[in-house]
Design an enzyme around this catalytic site. Sequence first.
Site, PDB file in Angstrom:
ATOM      1  N   LYS A  12    -102.996 -71.656  -7.503  1.00 44.86           N
ATOM      2  CA  LYS A  12    -102.558 -70.511  -8.311  1.00 44.86           C
ATOM      3  C   LYS A  12    -102.979 -69.181  -7.693  1.00 44.86           C
ATOM      4  O   LYS A  12    -102.191 -68.255  -7.607  1.00 44.86           O
ATOM      5  CB  LYS A  12    -103.148 -70.592  -9.738  1.00 44.86           C
ATOM      6  CG  LYS A  12    -102.736 -71.798 -10.541  1.00 44.86           C
ATOM      7  CD  LYS A  12    -103.249 -71.718 -11.987  1.00 44.86           C
ATOM      8  CE  LYS A  12    -104.752 -71.689 -12.109  1.00 44.86           C
ATOM      9  NZ  LYS A  12    -105.431 -72.946 -11.733  1.00 44.86           N
TER      10      LYS A  12
ATOM     11  N   ARG B 183    -105.749 -69.973 -21.265  1.00 47.04           N
ATOM     12  CA  ARG B 183    -106.147 -71.359 -21.015  1.00 47.04           C
ATOM     13  C   ARG B 183    -106.362 -72.140 -22.298  1.00 47.04           C
ATOM     14  O   ARG B 183    -106.621 -73.342 -22.238  1.00 47.04           O
ATOM     15  CB  ARG B 183    -107.444 -71.377 -20.217  1.00 47.04           C
ATOM     16  CG  ARG B 183    -107.277 -71.462 -18.702  1.00 47.04           C
ATOM     17  CD  ARG B 183    -108.646 -71.302 -18.083  1.00 47.04           C
ATOM     18  NE  ARG B 183    -108.848 -71.997 -16.853  1.00 47.04           N
ATOM     19  CZ  ARG B 183    -108.948 -71.389 -15.655  1.00 47.04           C
ATOM     20  NH1 ARG B 183    -108.794 -70.095 -15.558  1.00 47.04           N
ATOM     21  NH2 ARG B 183    -109.205 -72.079 -14.582  1.00 47.04           N
TER      22      ARG B 183
ATOM     23  N   ARG C 122    -112.718 -76.615  -0.608  1.00 52.97           N
ATOM     24  CA  ARG C 122    -112.885 -75.189  -0.903  1.00 52.97           C
ATOM     25  C   ARG C 122    -114.344 -74.880  -1.219  1.00 52.97           C
ATOM     26  O   ARG C 122    -114.884 -73.864  -0.801  1.00 52.97           O
ATOM     27  CB  ARG C 122    -111.999 -74.770  -2.079  1.00 52.97           C
ATOM     28  CG  ARG C 122    -112.100 -73.276  -2.378  1.00 52.97           C
ATOM     29  CD  ARG C 122    -111.125 -72.844  -3.450  1.00 52.97           C
ATOM     30  NE  ARG C 122    -111.553 -73.257  -4.775  1.00 52.97           N
ATOM     31  CZ  ARG C 122    -110.848 -73.063  -5.887  1.00 52.97           C
ATOM     32  NH1 ARG C 122    -109.661 -72.492  -5.812  1.00 52.97           N
ATOM     33  NH2 ARG C 122    -111.294 -73.450  -7.055  1.00 52.97           N
TER      34      ARG C 122
ATOM     35  N   ARG D  40    -118.387 -71.996  -3.442  1.00 54.52           N
ATOM     36  CA  ARG D  40    -118.245 -71.793  -4.885  1.00 54.52           C
ATOM     37  C   ARG D  40    -119.085 -72.812  -5.623  1.00 54.52           C
ATOM     38  O   ARG D  40    -118.921 -74.020  -5.438  1.00 54.52           O
ATOM     39  CB  ARG D  40    -116.771 -71.924  -5.295  1.00 54.52           C
ATOM     40  CG  ARG D  40    -116.108 -70.579  -5.459  1.00 54.52           C
ATOM     41  CD  ARG D  40    -114.680 -70.715  -5.921  1.00 54.52           C
ATOM     42  NE  ARG D  40    -114.564 -71.236  -7.281  1.00 54.52           N
ATOM     43  CZ  ARG D  40    -113.457 -71.132  -7.993  1.00 54.52           C
ATOM     44  NH1 ARG D  40    -112.397 -70.541  -7.484  1.00 54.52           N
ATOM     45  NH2 ARG D  40    -113.398 -71.624  -9.210  1.00 54.52           N
TER      46      ARG D  40
ATOM     47  N   ARG E  29    -113.788 -79.868 -14.917  1.00 46.02           N
ATOM     48  CA  ARG E  29    -112.772 -78.820 -15.056  1.00 46.02           C
ATOM     49  C   ARG E  29    -111.384 -79.419 -15.252  1.00 46.02           C
ATOM     50  O   ARG E  29    -110.571 -78.888 -16.007  1.00 46.02           O
ATOM     51  CB  ARG E  29    -112.800 -77.899 -13.833  1.00 46.02           C
ATOM     52  CG  ARG E  29    -113.978 -76.924 -13.901  1.00 46.02           C
ATOM     53  CD  ARG E  29    -114.342 -76.345 -12.561  1.00 46.02           C
ATOM     54  NE  ARG E  29    -113.286 -75.563 -11.976  1.00 46.02           N
ATOM     55  CZ  ARG E  29    -113.129 -75.380 -10.659  1.00 46.02           C
ATOM     56  NH1 ARG E  29    -113.951 -75.947  -9.809  1.00 46.02           N
ATOM     57  NH2 ARG E  29    -112.157 -74.631 -10.215  1.00 46.02           N
TER      58      ARG E  29
HETATM   59  P1  AMP Z   1    -110.634 -70.209 -11.929  1.00 49.13           P
HETATM   60  O1  AMP Z   1    -111.046 -69.388 -10.769  1.00 49.13           O
HETATM   61  O2  AMP Z   1    -109.385 -69.701 -12.589  1.00 49.13           O
HETATM   62  O3  AMP Z   1    -110.567 -71.682 -11.610  1.00 49.13           O
HETATM   63  O4  AMP Z   1    -111.778 -70.038 -13.036  1.00 49.13           O
HETATM   64  C1  AMP Z   1    -113.112 -70.409 -12.755  1.00 49.13           C
HETATM   65  C2  AMP Z   1    -113.882 -70.553 -14.056  1.00 49.13           C
HETATM   66  O5  AMP Z   1    -113.890 -69.293 -14.743  1.00 49.13           O
HETATM   67  C3  AMP Z   1    -113.319 -71.548 -15.051  1.00 49.13           C
HETATM   68  O6  AMP Z   1    -113.715 -72.877 -14.783  1.00 49.13           O
HETATM   69  C4  AMP Z   1    -113.923 -71.016 -16.351  1.00 49.13           C
HETATM   70  O7  AMP Z   1    -115.289 -71.340 -16.465  1.00 49.13           O
HETATM   71  C5  AMP Z   1    -113.815 -69.504 -16.151  1.00 49.13           C
HETATM   72  N1  AMP Z   1    -112.510 -69.011 -16.637  1.00 49.13           N
HETATM   73  C6  AMP Z   1    -111.516 -68.478 -15.897  1.00 49.13           C
HETATM   74  N2  AMP Z   1    -110.482 -68.135 -16.662  1.00 49.13           N
HETATM   75  C7  AMP Z   1    -110.803 -68.473 -17.935  1.00 49.13           C
HETATM   76  C8  AMP Z   1    -110.150 -68.406 -19.175  1.00 49.13           C
HETATM   77  N3  AMP Z   1    -108.900 -67.923 -19.288  1.00 49.13           N
HETATM   78  N4  AMP Z   1    -110.814 -68.836 -20.275  1.00 49.13           N
HETATM   79  C9  AMP Z   1    -112.068 -69.309 -20.190  1.00 49.13           C
HETATM   80  N5  AMP Z   1    -112.744 -69.448 -19.050  1.00 49.13           N
HETATM   81  C10 AMP Z   1    -112.125 -69.027 -17.916  1.00 49.13           C
END
Ligand code: AMP
Length: 199
Positions: free
Chosen positions: A24, A99, A138, A144, A155
């Site tokens: 994404k 989400r 990654r 990360r 996740r």
């Molecule tokens: P991502 O980089 O989009 O995979 O997000 C990494 C982490 O950030 C996720 O596993 C959540 O802990 C937090 N996070 C990102 N976006 C959201 C969201 N819309 N709602 C809640 N937690 C989020």
Amino acid sequence: MTESSAPAASARRLLIVGPPGAGKGTQAERLAAELSIPAISTGDIFRANVSGETELGVLAKSYMDKGEYVPDSVTNDMVRSRLAEDDAKDGFLLDGYPRTIDQVEALDGMLEELGTSLDAVLLLVVETEEVVGRLVERGKAQGRSDDTEETIRRRLEVYAEQTAPLIDVYEKRDLVRRVDGMASIDDVTVSLRKALTDR
Ligand code: AMP
């Protein structure tokens, strides 16, 4: 850019969805640059706060490291203020938000206040096992802290439980456009562009 490769100018309020590791972020950056709209990644905003050791960052980290979602109220407030910024006035590509169903409702409210609505929801379709492999790589490359195998599995579970049901909600609104996320990065970009222009 030629007309055939340029996404429709009207589709400028977009979401990109798919499980962790679907690509994404990479695709959102590319598409947003082509459309001259900001790619807004809630994950990136949280990570910037974690790095900056802000109050929000400290809170977010405690959830992120476990593979859990940051509470809706916190996330919604953060997105509300980001969407109110000037560069999002004529469009945006939200990556990683909404989400949860609560976030869908909050976003509906924000867009209503702004007098606008979504044009399309781009769904990257991928195979779960492939995605785990990508994320482990990654994690090694980018360091990360939430890209360890255990956190990745959590996740993916949280995605299946809380986020996958959102696709139905947007399906009912006839907004979803599916793209094969297993192709090469360039091919996925081409398909996304096409998904925006076909219709
Ligand atoms: P991502 O980089 O989009 O995979 O997000 C990494 C982490 O950030 C996720 O596993 C959540 O802990 C937090 N996070 C990102 N976006 C959201 C969201 N819309 N709602 C809640 N937690 C989020």
